[in-house]
Design a protein around this motif. Structure first.
Motif, PDB file in Angstrom:
ATOM      1  N   MET A 184       8.892  19.619 -46.336  1.00  0.00           N
ATOM      2  CA  MET A 184      10.055  19.367 -45.489  1.00  0.00           C
ATOM      3  C   MET A 184      10.722  20.687 -45.106  1.00  0.00           C
ATOM      4  O   MET A 184      10.986  20.942 -43.936  1.00  0.00           O
ATOM      5  N   SER A 185      10.960  21.554 -46.077  1.00  0.00           N
ATOM      6  CA  SER A 185      11.596  22.853 -45.807  1.00  0.00           C
ATOM      7  C   SER A 185      10.741  23.698 -44.883  1.00  0.00           C
ATOM      8  O   SER A 185      11.254  24.317 -43.943  1.00  0.00           O
ATOM      9  N   SER A 186       9.446  23.718 -45.144  1.00  0.00           N
ATOM     10  CA  SER A 186       8.537  24.514 -44.325  1.00  0.00           C
ATOM     11  C   SER A 186       8.528  24.043 -42.875  1.00  0.00           C
ATOM     12  O   SER A 186       8.576  24.854 -41.943  1.00  0.00           O
ATOM     13  N   ARG A 187       8.496  22.741 -42.678  1.00  0.00           N
ATOM     14  CA  ARG A 187       8.496  22.198 -41.311  1.00  0.00           C
ATOM     15  C   ARG A 187       9.812  22.478 -40.599  1.00  0.00           C
ATOM     16  O   ARG A 187       9.825  22.810 -39.418  1.00  0.00           O
ATOM     17  N   LEU A 188      10.906  22.340 -41.313  1.00  0.00           N
ATOM     18  CA  LEU A 188      12.208  22.601 -40.701  1.00  0.00           C
ATOM     19  C   LEU A 188      12.338  24.066 -40.289  1.00  0.00           C
ATOM     20  O   LEU A 188      12.865  24.374 -39.220  1.00  0.00           O
ATOM     21  N   GLU A 189      11.834  24.972 -41.138  1.00  0.00           N
ATOM     22  CA  GLU A 189      11.913  26.399 -40.834  1.00  0.00           C
ATOM     23  C   GLU A 189      10.985  26.777 -39.687  1.00  0.00           C
ATOM     24  O   GLU A 189      11.348  27.600 -38.846  1.00  0.00           O
ATOM     25  N   SER A 190       9.773  26.207 -39.661  1.00  0.00           N
ATOM     26  CA  SER A 190       8.793  26.643 -38.662  1.00  0.00           C
ATOM     27  C   SER A 190       9.033  26.051 -37.276  1.00  0.00           C
ATOM     28  O   SER A 190       8.940  26.754 -36.282  1.00  0.00           O
ATOM     29  N   ASP A 191       9.314  24.754 -37.207  1.00  0.00           N
ATOM     30  CA  ASP A 191       9.469  24.155 -35.870  1.00  0.00           C
ATOM     31  C   ASP A 191      10.675  23.232 -35.742  1.00  0.00           C
ATOM     32  O   ASP A 191      10.833  22.558 -34.729  1.00  0.00           O
ATOM     33  N   GLY A 192      11.514  23.190 -36.752  1.00  0.00           N
ATOM     34  CA  GLY A 192      12.730  22.394 -36.674  1.00  0.00           C
ATOM     35  C   GLY A 192      12.526  20.894 -36.816  1.00  0.00           C
ATOM     36  O   GLY A 192      13.467  20.124 -36.659  1.00  0.00           O
ATOM     37  N   LYS A 193      11.302  20.481 -37.104  1.00  0.00           N
ATOM     38  CA  LYS A 193      11.027  19.047 -37.253  1.00  0.00           C
ATOM     39  C   LYS A 193      11.114  18.640 -38.719  1.00  0.00           C
ATOM     40  O   LYS A 193      10.771  19.400 -39.613  1.00  0.00           O
ATOM     41  N   SER A 194      11.539  17.425 -38.923  1.00  0.00           N
ATOM     42  CA  SER A 194      11.641  16.921 -40.284  1.00  0.00           C
ATOM     43  C   SER A 194      10.328  16.269 -40.715  1.00  0.00           C
ATOM     44  O   SER A 194       9.390  16.147 -39.932  1.00  0.00           O
ATOM     45  N   PHE A 195      10.279  15.857 -41.960  1.00  0.00           N
ATOM     46  CA  PHE A 195       9.117  15.178 -42.531  1.00  0.00           C
ATOM     47  C   PHE A 195       9.642  13.884 -43.151  1.00  0.00           C
ATOM     48  O   PHE A 195       9.970  13.842 -44.334  1.00  0.00           O
ATOM     49  N   PRO A 196       9.756  12.823 -42.333  1.00  0.00           N
ATOM     50  CA  PRO A 196      10.334  11.576 -42.839  1.00  0.00           C
ATOM     51  C   PRO A 196       9.565  11.017 -44.032  1.00  0.00           C
ATOM     52  O   PRO A 196       8.341  11.189 -44.129  1.00  0.00           O
ATOM     53  N   LEU A 197      10.281  10.366 -44.916  1.00  0.00           N
ATOM     54  CA  LEU A 197       9.686   9.806 -46.122  1.00  0.00           C
ATOM     55  C   LEU A 197       8.545   8.846 -45.797  1.00  0.00           C
ATOM     56  O   LEU A 197       7.500   8.889 -46.445  1.00  0.00           O
ATOM     57  N   ASP A 198       8.732   7.995 -44.775  1.00  0.00           N
ATOM     58  CA  ASP A 198       7.673   7.038 -44.456  1.00  0.00           C
ATOM     59  C   ASP A 198       6.409   7.751 -43.962  1.00  0.00           C
ATOM     60  O   ASP A 198       5.294   7.323 -44.234  1.00  0.00           O
ATOM     61  N   GLU A 199       6.574   8.867 -43.269  1.00  0.00           N
ATOM     62  CA  GLU A 199       5.413   9.652 -42.831  1.00  0.00           C
ATOM     63  C   GLU A 199       4.704  10.275 -44.038  1.00  0.00           C
ATOM     64  O   GLU A 199       3.471  10.304 -44.113  1.00  0.00           O
ATOM     65  N   ALA A 200       5.475  10.766 -44.997  1.00  0.00           N
ATOM     66  CA  ALA A 200       4.905  11.353 -46.211  1.00  0.00           C
ATOM     67  C   ALA A 200       4.134  10.296 -47.004  1.00  0.00           C
ATOM     68  O   ALA A 200       3.045  10.559 -47.521  1.00  0.00           O
ATOM     69  N   GLU A 201       4.685   9.094 -47.086  1.00  0.00           N
ATOM     70  CA  GLU A 201       3.996   8.012 -47.794  1.00  0.00           C
ATOM     71  C   GLU A 201       2.712   7.616 -47.084  1.00  0.00           C
ATOM     72  O   GLU A 201       1.702   7.330 -47.728  1.00  0.00           O
ATOM     73  N   MET A 202       2.737   7.623 -45.741  1.00  0.00           N
ATOM     74  CA  MET A 202       1.511   7.315 -44.987  1.00  0.00           C
ATOM     75  C   MET A 202       0.456   8.394 -45.225  1.00  0.00           C
ATOM     76  O   MET A 202      -0.730   8.082 -45.357  1.00  0.00           O
ATOM     77  N   GLU A 203       0.869   9.657 -45.305  1.00  0.00           N
ATOM     78  CA  GLU A 203      -0.081  10.739 -45.585  1.00  0.00           C
ATOM     79  C   GLU A 203      -0.659  10.598 -46.990  1.00  0.00           C
ATOM     80  O   GLU A 203      -1.845  10.828 -47.201  1.00  0.00           O
ATOM     81  N   ALA A 204       0.174  10.227 -47.950  1.00  0.00           N
ATOM     82  CA  ALA A 204      -0.315  10.018 -49.317  1.00  0.00           C
ATOM     83  C   ALA A 204      -1.320   8.867 -49.347  1.00  0.00           C
ATOM     84  O   ALA A 204      -2.370   8.955 -50.000  1.00  0.00           O
ATOM     85  N   GLU A 205      -1.028   7.805 -48.630  1.00  0.00           N
ATOM     86  CA  GLU A 205      -1.943   6.661 -48.559  1.00  0.00           C
ATOM     87  C   GLU A 205      -3.242   7.051 -47.856  1.00  0.00           C
ATOM     88  O   GLU A 205      -4.332   6.658 -48.285  1.00  0.00           O
ATOM     89  N   HIS A 206      -3.134   7.841 -46.803  1.00  0.00           N
ATOM     90  CA  HIS A 206      -4.327   8.300 -46.082  1.00  0.00           C
ATOM     91  C   HIS A 206      -5.212   9.149 -46.998  1.00  0.00           C
ATOM     92  O   HIS A 206      -6.434   9.006 -47.008  1.00  0.00           O
ATOM     93  N   PHE A 207      -4.592  10.030 -47.766  1.00  0.00           N
ATOM     94  CA  PHE A 207      -5.331  10.861 -48.719  1.00  0.00           C
ATOM     95  C   PHE A 207      -6.073   9.979 -49.723  1.00  0.00           C
ATOM     96  O   PHE A 207      -7.251  10.174 -50.000  1.00  0.00           O
ATOM     97  N   ALA A 208      -5.379   8.979 -50.274  1.00  0.00           N
ATOM     98  CA  ALA A 208      -6.002   8.053 -51.229  1.00  0.00           C
ATOM     99  C   ALA A 208      -7.149   7.292 -50.579  1.00  0.00           C
ATOM    100  O   ALA A 208      -8.182   7.045 -51.204  1.00  0.00           O
ATOM    101  N   THR A 209      -6.981   6.921 -49.316  1.00  0.00           N
ATOM    102  CA  THR A 209      -8.034   6.210 -48.586  1.00  0.00           C
ATOM    103  C   THR A 209      -9.280   7.079 -48.466  1.00  0.00           C
ATOM    104  O   THR A 209     -10.404   6.616 -48.707  1.00  0.00           O
TER     105      THR A 209
END
Length: 150
Positions: free
Chosen positions: A48-73
């Motif tokens: 989240m911090s890295s994304r905010l610093e680099s391009d000002g975009k956040s990393f929503p919790l639901d997006e993070a959970e989808m990425e975790a699920e994708h990794f598990a898949t």
């Protein structure tokens, strides 16, 4: 075993072997199998911090959970390829111990599969903190696959 939770901590050969073992046992017993990847909250905050610093975009919790699920898949697919077993993939963000125990409780799991590390140079197996806490706090069976510390 009726319901098993297999924890995917990374994409290593050891993890794939553990997931494969969980799948084979679930297939042989007709048990429900859940694959879980937990994105630790520290990693989430770093991203989240890295994304905010680099391009000002956040990393929503639901997006993070989808990425975790994708990794598990992805890891589950590689690990269980060619095996006739059905499984459900789950992804979440949080404290690993709490998330694992909560999911196991929510899904009424009676078995957890998790990896751990050998730390002793004399060959004695010492469990990593997370693995040890799961062993001590989960009220069912726990299968631990140990690998050498990196």
């Amino acid at each position: 075993m009726e319901r098993a939770l297999a924890v995917i901590r990374n994409d290593s050969d050891q993890t794939k072997s553990l997931i494969r073992e969980a799948g084979e046992i679930a297939a042989g017993t007709g048990a429900d199998l859940y694959l879980l990847h937990v994105l630790p909250e520290e990693e989430y905050e770093d991203i989240m911090s890295s994304r905010l610093e680099s391009d000002g975009k956040s990393f929503p919790l639901d997006e993070a959970e989808m990425e975790a699920e994708h990794f598990a898949t992805q890891v589950g697919h590689k690990s269980l390829e060619g095996l006739d077993v059905e499984y459900e993939v789950l992804g979440t963000v949080g404290r690993e111990e709490t998330a694992i125990l909560d999911v196991a409780d929510e899904r009424d799991c009676d078995h957890v599969f998790i990896s751990g590390r050998k730390r002793s140079p004399s060959g004695k197996a010492l469990f990593g903190d997370l693995t040890q806490r799961i062993l001590l706090n989960f009220e069912g069976r726990v299968t631990v696959q140990l690998h050498e510390e990196e």
